[in-house]
Design a protein around this motif. Structure first.
Motif, PDB file in Angstrom:
ATOM      1  N   ILE A  66     -20.731  17.422   6.681  1.00 31.61           N
ATOM      2  CA  ILE A  66     -19.355  17.947   6.590  1.00 31.61           C
ATOM      3  C   ILE A  66     -19.365  19.395   6.123  1.00 31.61           C
ATOM      4  CG2 ILE A  66     -17.125  17.691   5.435  1.00 31.61           C
ATOM      5  CD1 ILE A  66     -17.948  14.650   5.097  1.00 31.61           C
ATOM      6  N   VAL A  67     -20.159  19.681   5.096  1.00 33.74           N
ATOM      7  CA  VAL A  67     -20.194  21.045   4.558  1.00 33.74           C
ATOM      8  C   VAL A  67     -20.752  22.014   5.594  1.00 33.74           C
ATOM      9  CG1 VAL A  67     -21.199  22.542   2.792  1.00 33.74           C
ATOM     10  CG2 VAL A  67     -20.310  20.293   2.155  1.00 33.74           C
ATOM     11  N   LYS A  68     -21.776  21.611   6.352  1.00 29.27           N
ATOM     12  CA  LYS A  68     -22.324  22.497   7.391  1.00 29.27           C
ATOM     13  C   LYS A  68     -21.267  22.864   8.419  1.00 29.27           C
ATOM     14  CE  LYS A  68     -27.196  21.126   7.169  1.00 29.27           C
ATOM     15  NZ  LYS A  68     -28.289  20.350   7.808  1.00 29.27           N
ATOM     16  N   LEU A  69     -20.474  21.894   8.851  1.00 26.81           N
ATOM     17  CA  LEU A  69     -19.403  22.167   9.800  1.00 26.81           C
ATOM     18  C   LEU A  69     -18.388  23.151   9.220  1.00 26.81           C
ATOM     19  CD1 LEU A  69     -18.736  18.586  11.216  1.00 26.81           C
ATOM     20  CD2 LEU A  69     -19.524  20.557  12.542  1.00 26.81           C
ATOM     21  N   CYS A  70     -18.010  22.909   7.958  1.00 21.26           N
ATOM     22  CA  CYS A  70     -17.015  23.777   7.312  1.00 21.26           C
ATOM     23  C   CYS A  70     -17.578  25.172   7.069  1.00 21.26           C
ATOM     24  CB  CYS A  70     -16.546  23.149   6.003  1.00 21.26           C
ATOM     25  SG  CYS A  70     -15.549  21.659   6.235  1.00 21.26           S
ATOM     26  N   ALA A  71     -18.864  25.257   6.725  1.00 20.44           N
ATOM     27  CA  ALA A  71     -19.484  26.557   6.461  1.00 20.44           C
ATOM     28  C   ALA A  71     -19.486  27.418   7.724  1.00 20.44           C
ATOM     29  CB  ALA A  71     -20.904  26.361   5.946  1.00 20.44           C
ATOM     30  N   GLU A  72     -19.781  26.806   8.858  1.00 20.04           N
ATOM     31  CA  GLU A  72     -19.801  27.566  10.111  1.00 20.04           C
ATOM     32  C   GLU A  72     -18.428  28.134  10.439  1.00 20.04           C
ATOM     33  OE1 GLU A  72     -21.264  24.848  12.998  1.00 20.04           O
ATOM     34  OE2 GLU A  72     -23.305  24.777  12.157  1.00 20.04           O
ATOM     35  N   ALA A  73     -17.392  27.396  10.087  1.00 17.44           N
ATOM     36  CA  ALA A  73     -16.023  27.823  10.402  1.00 17.44           C
ATOM     37  C   ALA A  73     -15.339  28.522   9.233  1.00 17.44           C
ATOM     38  CB  ALA A  73     -15.197  26.610  10.826  1.00 17.44           C
ATOM     39  N   LYS A  74     -16.038  28.629   8.095  1.00 20.70           N
ATOM     40  CA  LYS A  74     -15.477  29.236   6.878  1.00 20.70           C
ATOM     41  C   LYS A  74     -14.199  28.527   6.422  1.00 20.70           C
ATOM     42  CE  LYS A  74     -17.592  33.732   7.752  1.00 20.70           C
ATOM     43  NZ  LYS A  74     -17.409  35.198   7.859  1.00 20.70           N
ATOM     44  N   VAL A  75     -14.272  27.196   6.461  1.00 19.40           N
ATOM     45  CA  VAL A  75     -13.160  26.351   6.018  1.00 19.40           C
ATOM     46  C   VAL A  75     -13.465  25.839   4.613  1.00 19.40           C
ATOM     47  CG1 VAL A  75     -12.009  24.128   6.404  1.00 19.40           C
ATOM     48  CG2 VAL A  75     -12.455  25.664   8.330  1.00 19.40           C
TER      49      VAL A  75
END
Length: 466
Positions: A66-75
């Protein structure tokens, strides 16, 4: 639509991230208004700021994903345990994804011979103590709520036993943490001490989810004492009770618990928990050790209390009686609310050096009286920490301002006495404004650490650093 962390620009990526998470996690990714409101929930007065979605994680690897996905999108990413924090820690001021770790509630290892255990972040303190009871061990850190261990680490929590057993910073041996880029880091082993490298464990303890998400914890445990003696002692005034605490600590008496309730809090506990204590400032105490040691400690404290005007001791050596007393202490929040059931509560805490305890509590009591506030005082005074519960109507701007002004005076008073604006509740959103006064130039190294570990400011933004 959420904003990009650290900016005022709309975050056009969050909808895509939510859609991806729904595909990946199905019903474990929730976007209902009720669940989002709950996960932006705070148990006191700070306005709820819900996330865009809530994902119920079940493993460290899922948190990492989950964090990797959010990190890529800066969410933004906000960790959520049981939601019992008091300073807006789980709010999502810039939107984002709330990662609920309550389902990560497995006790992974218990090593009775080494006095330690490994648990997932969603395990609660009561769950852990119930699980290890038959080993003859216990976990002593006990905030009033049945908080998650992960949340207790993140806020550097404390409790009634802190005077003898310390706080979470003393209880944590090692951590597994998901960092801002989604990488998984182990901060140490199970050895009782180490001189190898930076102490990343202590860096994460108290970081409030702003540097990483804690998923597993190795904890120190303690042997259950052979004998326990507890009781209550009334005093004519708050200053006498505080002076008894100061003398007890300065004499090195190994008290396990020593808690102060002012007369208003005693009245609340009598009413809510069906006690019959004299409604005067009162100390709750407990001693742990051998039969002989507990007896000697009790007698020594009795002598101190008598010299400082303390009244007749009521000792509770029967386990059921002690349990009732400490249940009443842990229910102080709800007891306070019972004084005015239709009111809201603004809770705050400070901590001062033990030598300034009487000065700070007395000045605070005078401030409460001068402002005409309904605000009981209760505290873990063995380490200089006390709490104030202010009963207000949050729909009345005048009452709210009066309470906020009081909290500011109390926080600055504690800092000016060499103390801190929060002894155990944490900074969150509520105490950020006092960090400059308390830490001064030390804030810049804190910011540098935050920038280094979370360059895009996605980990619980808007907390701790002003």
């Amino acid at each position: 639509m959420a904003e990009v962390a650290g900016t005022t620009e709309p975050n056009t990526n969050v909808d895509a991230i939510v859609a991806t998470l729904k595909t990946r996690f199905g019903d474990r990714c929730a976007t209902s208004a009720a669940l989002r409101e709950q996960h932006g929930h705070t148990t006191t007065w700070i306005k709820t700021q819900p996330p865009d979605a809530v994902v119920f994680a079940q493993t460290t690897e899922e948190v990492s994903e989950i964090v990797k996905l959010c990190a890529e999108a800066k969410v933004p990413v906000i960790a959520y345990g049981t939601g019992t924090s008091l300073e807006g820690h789980v709010n999502a001021p810039e939107g984002g994804i709330s990662i609920d770790v309550s389902g990560m509630n497995r006790i992974l290892e218990v090593h009775p011979e080494d006095l330690d255990c490994v648990v997932e972040a969603g395990v609660t303190r009561k769950q852990l103590n119930s699980y290890i009871r038959d080993t003859g061990l216990f976990f002593p850190i006990d905030p009033g709520a049945d908080a998650s261990i992960g949340g207790m680490v993140a806020t550097r929590a404390s409790g009634t036993n802190a005077v003898r057993y310390g706080t979470m910073k003393d209880a944590v041996v090692a951590l597994t943490v998901v960092m801002a880029d989604g990488s998984i880091v182990r901060t140490g082993g199970r050895a009782k001490k180490s001189s190898a490298g930076y102490d990343l464990t202590r860096l994460m303890v108290g970081s409030e989810g702003t540097l990483g998400i804690i998923t597993e914890i190795t904890l120190r445990l303690h042997g259950q004492p052979e004998a326990i003696s507890g009781g209550v002692c009334p005093f004519p005034d708050v200053q006498s009770a505080c002076n008894a605490v100061i003398t007890t600590i300065q004499m090195g008496l190994p008290v396990a618990r020593i808690e102060l309730l002012d007369s208003l809090q005693v009245r609340a506990c009598n009413q809510y928990s069906k006690l019959d204590l004299p409604e005067t400032p009162t100390l709750f105490l407990e001693f742990h050790g051998s039969e002989a040691g507990v007896k000697e400690q009790s007698e020594m404290f009795s002598a101190i209390a008598e010299e400082l005007g303390g009244g007749q001791f009521q000792w509770a050596t029967v386990a059921e009686d002690r349990t009732k007393l400490w249940a009443a202490r842990h229910d102080a929040y709800w007891a306070g609310k019972s004084l005015k059931p239709d009111a809201d509560i603004m809770v705050t805490d400070v901590c001062v050096p033990i030598s300034r305890l009487a000065d700070c509590v007395l000045a605070t009591a005078e401030d409460i009286a001068a402002e005409g506030l309904l605000a009981p005082i209760v505290g873990h005074v063995g380490d200089g920490n006390f709490h104030v519960q202010i009963l207000v109507d949050l729909e009345d701007p005048g009452q709210v301002k009066k309470a906020k002004d009081f909290i500011e005076r109390l926080s600055l008073r504690a800092i000016d006495m060499g103390g801190t604006c929060t002894g155990e509740h944490g900074v969150g959103q509520g105490k950020r404004k006092y960090m400059q006064r308390e830490h001064g130039n030390a804030l810049e190294p804190m910011r540098a650490i935050k920038r280094a570990l979370d360059p895009d400011n996605i980990m619980n933004p808007g907390k701790i650093l002003p």
